[in-house]
Write a protein that holds these residues in place. Structure first.
Motif, PDB file in Angstrom:
ATOM      1  N   SER A 117      83.359  36.225  50.891  1.00  0.00           N
ATOM      2  CA  SER A 117      84.355  36.381  51.939  1.00  0.00           C
ATOM      3  C   SER A 117      84.972  37.777  51.906  1.00  0.00           C
ATOM      4  CB  SER A 117      85.453  35.324  51.784  1.00  0.00           C
ATOM      5  OG  SER A 117      86.114  35.492  50.546  1.00  0.00           O
ATOM      6  N   PRO A 152      84.964  23.782  61.372  1.00  0.00           N
ATOM      7  CA  PRO A 152      85.150  22.734  60.356  1.00  0.00           C
ATOM      8  C   PRO A 152      86.632  22.515  60.030  1.00  0.00           C
ATOM      9  CG  PRO A 152      83.406  24.242  59.713  1.00  0.00           C
ATOM     10  CD  PRO A 152      84.078  24.861  60.899  1.00  0.00           C
ATOM     11  N   GLN A 153      86.988  21.292  59.749  1.00  0.00           N
ATOM     12  CA  GLN A 153      88.390  20.963  59.469  1.00  0.00           C
ATOM     13  C   GLN A 153      88.973  21.751  58.299  1.00  0.00           C
ATOM     14  OE1 GLN A 153      90.201  18.955  61.536  1.00  0.00           O
ATOM     15  NE2 GLN A 153      91.911  19.816  60.349  1.00  0.00           N
ATOM     16  N   PRO A 154      88.215  22.000  57.217  1.00  0.00           N
ATOM     17  CA  PRO A 154      88.795  22.815  56.140  1.00  0.00           C
ATOM     18  C   PRO A 154      89.219  24.209  56.599  1.00  0.00           C
ATOM     19  CG  PRO A 154      86.862  21.657  55.333  1.00  0.00           C
ATOM     20  CD  PRO A 154      86.901  21.448  56.821  1.00  0.00           C
ATOM     21  N   ILE A 155      88.466  24.798  57.552  1.00  0.00           N
ATOM     22  CA  ILE A 155      88.838  26.104  58.100  1.00  0.00           C
ATOM     23  C   ILE A 155      90.113  25.979  58.926  1.00  0.00           C
ATOM     24  CG2 ILE A 155      88.134  27.973  59.635  1.00  0.00           C
ATOM     25  CD1 ILE A 155      86.566  27.963  57.078  1.00  0.00           C
ATOM     26  N   ASP A 206      92.399  23.764  58.566  1.00  0.00           N
ATOM     27  CA  ASP A 206      93.508  23.507  57.628  1.00  0.00           C
ATOM     28  C   ASP A 206      94.020  24.821  57.036  1.00  0.00           C
ATOM     29  OD1 ASP A 206      93.282  20.796  58.095  1.00  0.00           O
ATOM     30  OD2 ASP A 206      92.140  20.384  56.270  1.00  0.00           O
ATOM     31  N   LYS A 207      93.093  25.716  56.710  1.00  0.00           N
ATOM     32  CA  LYS A 207      93.498  27.015  56.167  1.00  0.00           C
ATOM     33  C   LYS A 207      94.269  27.820  57.199  1.00  0.00           C
ATOM     34  CE  LYS A 207      89.805  27.523  52.731  1.00  0.00           C
ATOM     35  NZ  LYS A 207      88.614  28.306  52.303  1.00  0.00           N
ATOM     36  N   SER A 249      96.029  26.592  59.683  1.00  0.00           N
ATOM     37  CA  SER A 249      97.334  25.943  59.862  1.00  0.00           C
ATOM     38  C   SER A 249      98.298  26.335  58.750  1.00  0.00           C
ATOM     39  CB  SER A 249      97.170  24.415  59.897  1.00  0.00           C
ATOM     40  OG  SER A 249      96.428  24.012  61.027  1.00  0.00           O
ATOM     41  N   LYS A 250      97.799  26.370  57.537  1.00  0.00           N
ATOM     42  CA  LYS A 250      98.640  26.759  56.407  1.00  0.00           C
ATOM     43  C   LYS A 250      99.082  28.210  56.537  1.00  0.00           C
ATOM     44  CE  LYS A 250      98.835  26.785  51.352  1.00  0.00           C
ATOM     45  NZ  LYS A 250      98.120  26.455  50.092  1.00  0.00           N
ATOM     46  N   LEU A 289      87.716  34.331  57.388  1.00  0.00           N
ATOM     47  CA  LEU A 289      87.146  32.981  57.388  1.00  0.00           C
ATOM     48  C   LEU A 289      85.855  32.895  58.201  1.00  0.00           C
ATOM     49  CD1 LEU A 289      90.417  30.875  57.922  1.00  0.00           C
ATOM     50  CD2 LEU A 289      89.235  31.344  55.764  1.00  0.00           C
TER      51      LEU A 289
END
Length: 222
Positions: A2, A24-27, A29-30, A32-33, A100
């Protein structure tokens, strides 16, 4: 491997056409955080909207946009320095998205104000930051040279030059780069010509300059 935020400065370009590829949801989530963090840092109220298929743009934008269905609403309470802070926060988010593997498009006009403002978490909305997987990685925008946008009193230190080089890669309204950076000792000031989005531009450029120069090397003078 990365990218770092600083490396993202040199790979980020405006992208207006995107693939029909789910993020993807993990991306998400990142992202959003990160939004939560920048909202705290810059006192903004940026929010995330995904898979918004209809009514985002006014007709002109549909001519050049494709599959631009994910975006962040660039908002804040209406207050002093709101636009500059939104600029700084959005700069962080566009570069973070680049790390990302995503591409972005900062849009100040021709989006559907009625639709977006009903989704916003604050009354003061100045634009949207579209993101997704671009059909291309974009291309560099035409750029002024460092002498046109900066002046250092005395022998120019390496950190100032690197900061200006990074600032020249920042997106600005209509790619006009209507900013000027001045340095003396460890003090730096920035001025922008009064125009639409000039304060947001100032915030974006400030953020890029800081990353390029290194925050520990200087201080801003207002």
């Amino acid at each position: 491997m990365s990218l770092s935020m600083k490396e993202a400065i040199y790979t980020r370009h405006t992208v207006r056409q995107y693939k029909k590829k789910a993020i993807p949801q993990p991306i998400l989530d990142k992202l959003s955080k990160r939004i939560e963090q920048v909202n705290q840092t810059y006192n903004t109220k940026i929010s995330l909207k995904c898979d918004q298929k209809d009514g985002l743009f006014l007709p002109l934008r549909y001519v050049i946009a494709k599959n631009a269905t994910n975006y962040m609403i660039l908002a804040s309470d209406d207050r002093i320095r709101a636009d500059e802070n939104i600029g700084e926060a959005s700069a962080d988010l566009m570069l973070y998205a680049q790390t990302l593997g995503l591409n972005t498009w900062w849009i100040g006009g021709t989006w559907n104000h009625k639709k977006v403002k009903t989704q916003a978490q604050a009354d003061h909305v100045i634009g949207i930051l579209v993101f997704g997987y671009g059909e291309t990685s974009g291309k560099p925008h035409p750029s002024k040279n460092s002498r046109e946008v900066s002046l250092y009193e005395g022998k120019e230190p390496d950190w100032f030059r690197k900061g200006v080089d990074a600032a020249l890669l920042a997106p600005t309204a209509l790619n006009k780069q209507n900013f000027f950076l001045q340095g003396k000792g460890d003090e730096v000031s920035i001025h922008t010509k009064e125009a639409a989005f000039s304060l947001a531009d100032q915030g974006i450029v400030r953020y890029f300059f800081e990353l390029g120069a290194g925050k520990d090397n200087f201080k801003w003078i207002y």
